[in-house]
Scaffold this active site. Structure first.
Site, PDB file in Angstrom:
ATOM      1  N   GLY A  30     -12.563  -1.600   0.541  1.00  0.00           N
ATOM      2  CA  GLY A  30     -13.124  -2.942   0.491  1.00  0.00           C
ATOM      3  C   GLY A  30     -14.448  -2.904  -0.255  1.00  0.00           C
ATOM      4  O   GLY A  30     -15.070  -1.847  -0.401  1.00  0.00           O
ATOM      5  N   GLY A  86      -8.781   2.006   3.315  1.00  0.00           N
ATOM      6  CA  GLY A  86      -7.698   1.115   3.710  1.00  0.00           C
ATOM      7  C   GLY A  86      -6.360   1.799   3.843  1.00  0.00           C
ATOM      8  O   GLY A  86      -5.477   1.320   4.552  1.00  0.00           O
ATOM      9  N   GLU A 109     -16.828   6.329   5.086  1.00  0.00           N
ATOM     10  CA  GLU A 109     -17.700   5.149   5.109  1.00  0.00           C
ATOM     11  C   GLU A 109     -18.920   5.338   6.008  1.00  0.00           C
ATOM     12  O   GLU A 109     -19.935   4.648   5.861  1.00  0.00           O
ATOM     13  CB  GLU A 109     -16.916   3.909   5.551  1.00  0.00           C
ATOM     14  N   ASP A 117     -14.413   2.317  10.017  1.00  0.00           N
ATOM     15  CA  ASP A 117     -13.727   1.037   9.822  1.00  0.00           C
ATOM     16  C   ASP A 117     -12.211   1.167   9.980  1.00  0.00           C
ATOM     17  O   ASP A 117     -11.703   2.218  10.339  1.00  0.00           O
ATOM     18  CB  ASP A 117     -14.095   0.502   8.432  1.00  0.00           C
TER      19      ASP A 117
END
Length: 215
Positions: A30, A86, A109, A117
Site C-alpha cells: 500500500g 499485501g 513495515e 499490517d
C-alpha cells in the site's frame, strides 16, 4: 472483497489458489506515505483526503476477515519467493500456506514505524511464546525452516514439485481432498533441505527470543 463475496461465497468455485505473478515474489504494498498524509489531514481531496486512511484499512481488514472466516472454498497460497506486504495479507489468513526453499517471509513495515499490517497483529499474537512479538517488532526474515517451525506455513513443498501440485489443484473436483493433494507433494523441511541457511533461526534462538519477548 468483491471476488470473495460474489464468487467464493456463492459456491461458484471449489478451491482458491493464490500465488505471486512473475515467479519471484508474492507482495503488494500500500502507499504508506499517502495513508500517513491522510491520517495527518494533509492529503488533497482529489487524492482521497482525510478519508483515505480509514477507507484503506477498513477495506483491507474486511478482506482479511472474509478470507479467515469463509469455509466454502479451501484457500491454498503458494509462497515460492519473497512474501511480504499485501501478499501476506491475502494469504496468511487462508487455510493452507505452502512455503518452498525459495521463500523469504517478513513483516518489514515495522522498520518504518508501522504496526504489523494486513492482520499481522492477529496471527502473530497467536504464535507460541515470544515468537510473534519478536517477528512483529524486528521484521525478522524467515525461511522455510522458520515458517514450518512457527506454524505460519502449513506445508513445505520443494519448488520442483510446485508445478505438478498446481496442475492437480487446477483439476480439483468436489470428490477430491485438497489436503490429500497437498500432502502428496509436501515433504519434511528438515529432511528435504537439511541445514539450509542454518536451519531455523527461530528454533536456534528460541530460549533468547522467549526470554526477551514473552513478557
Amino acid at each position: 472483497n468483491d471476488v470473495f463475496n460474489n464468487i467464493v461465497l456463492q459456491d461458484q468455485v471449489d478451491v482458491v489458489l493464490l500465488e505471486g505473478a512473475g515467479g519471484k515474489a508474492f507482495c503488494a504494498g500500500g502507499d504508506v506515505a499517502r495513508v500517513r498524509l491522510s491520517g495527518l489531514k494533509q492529503l488533497p481531496e482529489n487524492e482521497g483526503g482525510d478519508g483515505l486512511t480509514r477507507n484503506f484499512f477498513e477495506q483491507e481488514y474486511k478482506l482479511n476477515n472474509i478470507i479467515g472466516l469463509q469455509q466454502k472454498a479451501p484457500q491454498v497460497s503458494i509462497w515460492d519467493g519473497i512474501t511480504m506486504g499485501g501478499g501476506v495479507g491475502i494469504s496468511v489468513h487462508g487455510k493452507y500456506r505452502i512455503c518452498t526453499e525459495k521463500t523469504l517471509f517478513a513483516k518489514p513495515e515495522t522498520a518504518i514505524g508501522l504496526f504489523p499490517d494486513v492482520g499481522g497483529s492477529y496471527f502473530l499474537s497467536r504464535l507460541d511464546g515470544g515468537l510473534g512479538l519478536y517477528i512483529g517488532l524486528t521484521g525478522a526474515r524467515l525461511n522455510a525452516h522458520d515458517l514450518i517451525y512457527s506454524g505460519i506455513a502449513t506445508h513445505f513443498v520443494p519448488t520442483r514439485r510446485i508445478e505438478p501440485l498446481r496442475s492437480e489443484l487446477l483439476a480439483f473436483g468436489t470428490n477430491d481432498s485438497v489436503e490429500e493433494i497437498i500432502d502428496k507433494y509436501s515433504e519434511d523441511v528438515a529432511g528435504s533441505l537439511g541445514s539450509l541457511k542454518g536451519g531455523s533461526s527461530l528454533e536456534n534462538n528460541r530460549s533468547s527470543i522467549d526470554r526477551c519477548f514473552a513478557q
